[in-house]
Design an enzyme around this catalytic site. Structure first.
Site, PDB file in Angstrom:
ATOM      1  N   GLU A 340     -24.172 -11.578  56.383  1.00  0.00           N
ATOM      2  CA  GLU A 340     -23.834 -12.065  57.736  1.00  0.00           C
ATOM      3  C   GLU A 340     -25.077 -12.361  58.560  1.00  0.00           C
ATOM      4  O   GLU A 340     -25.035 -13.167  59.480  1.00  0.00           O
ATOM      5  CB  GLU A 340     -22.966 -11.044  58.480  1.00  0.00           C
ATOM      6  CG  GLU A 340     -21.492 -11.196  58.166  1.00  0.00           C
ATOM      7  CD  GLU A 340     -20.574 -10.492  59.156  1.00  0.00           C
ATOM      8  OE1 GLU A 340     -21.053  -9.760  60.031  1.00  0.00           O
ATOM      9  OE2 GLU A 340     -19.356 -10.672  59.025  1.00  0.00           O
ATOM     10  N   HIS A 361     -22.800  -1.365  31.936  1.00  0.00           N
ATOM     11  CA  HIS A 361     -21.733  -1.663  30.979  1.00  0.00           C
ATOM     12  C   HIS A 361     -20.866  -2.829  31.440  1.00  0.00           C
ATOM     13  O   HIS A 361     -19.801  -3.072  30.893  1.00  0.00           O
ATOM     14  CB  HIS A 361     -20.874  -0.410  30.758  1.00  0.00           C
ATOM     15  CG  HIS A 361     -21.665   0.727  30.205  1.00  0.00           C
ATOM     16  ND1 HIS A 361     -21.642   1.105  28.887  1.00  0.00           N
ATOM     17  CD2 HIS A 361     -22.574   1.543  30.804  1.00  0.00           C
ATOM     18  CE1 HIS A 361     -22.468   2.119  28.692  1.00  0.00           C
ATOM     19  NE2 HIS A 361     -23.057   2.401  29.842  1.00  0.00           N
ATOM     20  N   LYS A 476     -11.203 -17.031  61.757  1.00  0.00           N
ATOM     21  CA  LYS A 476     -10.412 -16.300  62.760  1.00  0.00           C
ATOM     22  C   LYS A 476      -9.606 -17.283  63.610  1.00  0.00           C
ATOM     23  O   LYS A 476      -8.421 -17.068  63.868  1.00  0.00           O
ATOM     24  CB  LYS A 476     -11.332 -15.494  63.688  1.00  0.00           C
ATOM     25  CG  LYS A 476     -11.968 -14.298  63.031  1.00  0.00           C
ATOM     26  CD  LYS A 476     -12.681 -13.461  64.084  1.00  0.00           C
ATOM     27  CE  LYS A 476     -13.562 -12.429  63.441  1.00  0.00           C
ATOM     28  NZ  LYS A 476     -14.514 -11.836  64.367  1.00  0.00           N
TER      29      LYS A 476
HETATM   30  O1  PA5 Z   1     -21.364  -7.605  62.087  1.00  0.00           O
HETATM   31  C1  PA5 Z   1     -20.452  -7.988  62.779  1.00  0.00           C
HETATM   32  O2  PA5 Z   1     -20.618  -8.258  63.986  1.00  0.00           O
HETATM   33  C2  PA5 Z   1     -19.042  -8.102  62.236  1.00  0.00           C
HETATM   34  O3  PA5 Z   1     -18.983  -7.731  60.909  1.00  0.00           O
HETATM   35  C3  PA5 Z   1     -18.085  -7.224  63.019  1.00  0.00           C
HETATM   36  O4  PA5 Z   1     -18.501  -5.889  62.935  1.00  0.00           O
HETATM   37  C4  PA5 Z   1     -16.644  -7.353  62.511  1.00  0.00           C
HETATM   38  O5  PA5 Z   1     -16.230  -8.700  62.538  1.00  0.00           O
HETATM   39  C5  PA5 Z   1     -15.702  -6.524  63.385  1.00  0.00           C
HETATM   40  O6  PA5 Z   1     -15.775  -6.925  64.724  1.00  0.00           O
HETATM   41  P1  PA5 Z   1     -15.234  -6.042  65.875  1.00  0.00           P
HETATM   42  O7  PA5 Z   1     -16.019  -4.779  65.945  1.00  0.00           O
HETATM   43  O8  PA5 Z   1     -15.412  -6.860  67.111  1.00  0.00           O
HETATM   44  O9  PA5 Z   1     -13.777  -5.758  65.597  1.00  0.00           O
END
Ligand code: PA5
Length: 487
Positions: A340, A361, A476
């Site tokens: 990310e 393995h 989303k």
């Molecule tokens: O790193 C990030 O920002 C994302 O992985 C969020 O943690 C994830 O989408 C969850 O978001 P939120 O905490 O707003 O529910």
């Protein structure tokens, strides 16, 4: 402070091309796939410059457009939390985390962590690496007063959530008894993540059925953790939660960098982990990152070597090969952190977690003879927490193990690691080792902070903003539109 035998190290000498190498086909391969020490030397001034940039960024009051979003608050957070706790005690963030966790440990025998992505992967990594692998199966007296832990709200999987409720309804019948009570933390920085929000709605219904629609437990046994604003915050207000019982995720800390905010600390404290040691480990790594020269700086070394492996040696696949089953979730946490943070603008290494010796393995064949597109970073544990299990001598030797009767499981692991590294090295497959003296709160704190800092440094080296995840928003948006259209 940091004791030398607690410090983690990054050993990368094996993936450097040897200084004097006569021409042979094997030497030719090494030239192609290993890194020349000169390249590391040439990059060092830039890496040091990036460190200064990262250090300066964390002090900016006004963030220029080209640096936005800038979520560098995680860098100084361990220090801030510890200082604030010293000054303000129970009123500090850490004090409140510890108090709420204590209440939960006293009140419940089962504890559900709801969250997805950065809002649960750190806590899961801490649970798996630092608690017994069989924690949830142990009787209460052997869990030192800590509840069993479950992770949900990290999917839209109907059956999985249903099975959690089923398990809770079978095992928890009498809400007056601590051993049959369960509690929840719901974690979402934005408050608007559908998977977590839907699971929380469903779990509130279950709680109301179990404890009664007006029971005090509906608030006392729930710890919401969220941003300063957003729909979860609003819901908590509407439900009448006291402000001090809702923990806040700082604005300047992004989801996947949030393990040392209440997001990771509250579940860790409920599990009975030493959260101060975790924070001290992270703090020690921040100090080392900011103050030490390249030669004694695992953050800079890891960022530089892996950046060069990708850009100079064409190794876009980054394998984190963990030599303990207990580190699998830590590897998956790193997968998310790297993917990310750096998977942007058509760039970014692809992370893979391998668990050894298990995956020798399964993935081993490919790592030895498949495409030469990988760098392997081993995470090696030097001393095990528990006494070694011996092979020993037995009368029946059909399994042919008596020849190893003086050896134990750590010896097997050590031989497998050395044998694997040698096998890869012999065919010019680059490997490096992150060495953990042992698995403790202090070393895991260091390791997580090291990987977060190195990701930021690598992003800056690549010219990619390591914060924010604009690419995640597309699915989303589509998902919500599709849901609206089909209602
Ligand atoms: O790193 C990030 O920002 C994302 O992985 C969020 O943690 C994830 O989408 C969850 O978001 P939120 O905490 O707003 O529910």
């Amino acid at each position: 402070m940091q004791l030398p035998d607690e410090a983690i190290a990054y050993n990368y000498q094996h993936l450097l091309t040897p200084a004097l190498d006569d021409w042979t086909p094997a030497a030719e391969l090494r030239q192609q796939h290993f890194l020349s020490p000169g390249k590391v030397r040439d990059l060092t001034p830039r890496v040091l410059q990036v460190r200064s940039q990262v250090a300066t960024e964390r002090e900016l009051k006004l963030v220029p457009q080209e640096l936005q979003p800038l979520d560098g608050g995680f860098i100084d957070l361990p220090q801030k939390l510890l200082d604030q706790h010293k000054k303000q005690g129970d009123a500090s963030t850490l004090g409140r985390v510890l108090k709420l966790a204590e209440r939960m440990r006293e009140q419940v025998d089962r504890f559900v962590v709801l969250g997805i992505g950065g809002s649960y992967m750190g806590a899961k990594a801490l649970f798996e690496s630092l608690k017994s692998s069989y924690h949830n199966d142990l009787p209460a007296k052997d869990r030192s007063g800590t509840p069993r832990i479950y992770f949900e709200g990290n999917n839209a999987d109907n059956d999985s959530l249903h099975e959690l409720f089923e398990m809770l309804s079978i095992t928890c019948v009498e809400p007056d008894q601590r051993d049959e009570r369960w509690g929840v933390t719901v974690i979402s920085k934005s408050g608007g993540t559908l998977e977590t929000a839907a699971a929380y709605r469903a779990i509130r219904k279950e709680m109301a059925e179990f404890y009664g629609p007006h029971a005090t437990q509906l608030k006392d046994l729930v710890v919401p953790i969220t941003g300063a604003t957003g729909s979860l915050r609003n819901l908590c207000k509407a439900d009448g939660f006291a402000d001090e019982n809702v923990l806040t995720i700082p604005d300047d800390v992004g989801g996947r960098y949030s393990v040392f905010t209440p997001v990771g600390l509250l579940p860790a404290a409920v599990m009975g982990l030493d959260v101060r040691a975790l924070l001290l480990g992270a703090l020690a790594m921040t100090k080392q990152f900011l103050e030490e020269r390249f030669d004694n700086n695992p953050v800079l070394q890891y960022a530089a070597i892996n950046y060069l492996m990708n850009t100079e040696c064409q190794k876009p696949i980054r394998v984190l090969s963990v030599w303990s089953k207990k580190l699998e979730s830590l590897g998956l946490w790193y997968d998310q952190l790297l993917a990310e943070s750096l998977g942007k603008q058509g760039l970014g290494p692809t992370p893979i977690t391998a668990v050894q010796t298990r995956d020798l393995h399964s993935r081993g064949q490919q790592h030895q003879e498949g495409a030469r597109d990988k760098v392997i970073n081993n995470v090696v544990v030097k001393s095990w927490t528990n006494p070694p299990i011996a092979i020993s001598m037995t009368e029946r030797n059909e399994d042919d193990l008596n020849q190893y009767n003086r050896k134990n499981l750590p010896d097997i692991m050590h031989a497998a690691l050395a044998g694997t590294n040698k096998a890869y090295n012999d065919v010019s497959r680059p490997t490096a080792d992150i060495v953990l003296p042992s698995i403790t709160e202090h070393t895991i704190g260091q390791l997580m902070q090291m990987l977060m800092l190195a990701t930021v440094v690598e992003g800056r080296l690549m010219g990619v903003n390591p914060y924010g995840q604009p690419g995640v928003e597309a699915y989303k948006r589509n998902m919500k539109e599709i849901l609206k259209k089909t209602t």
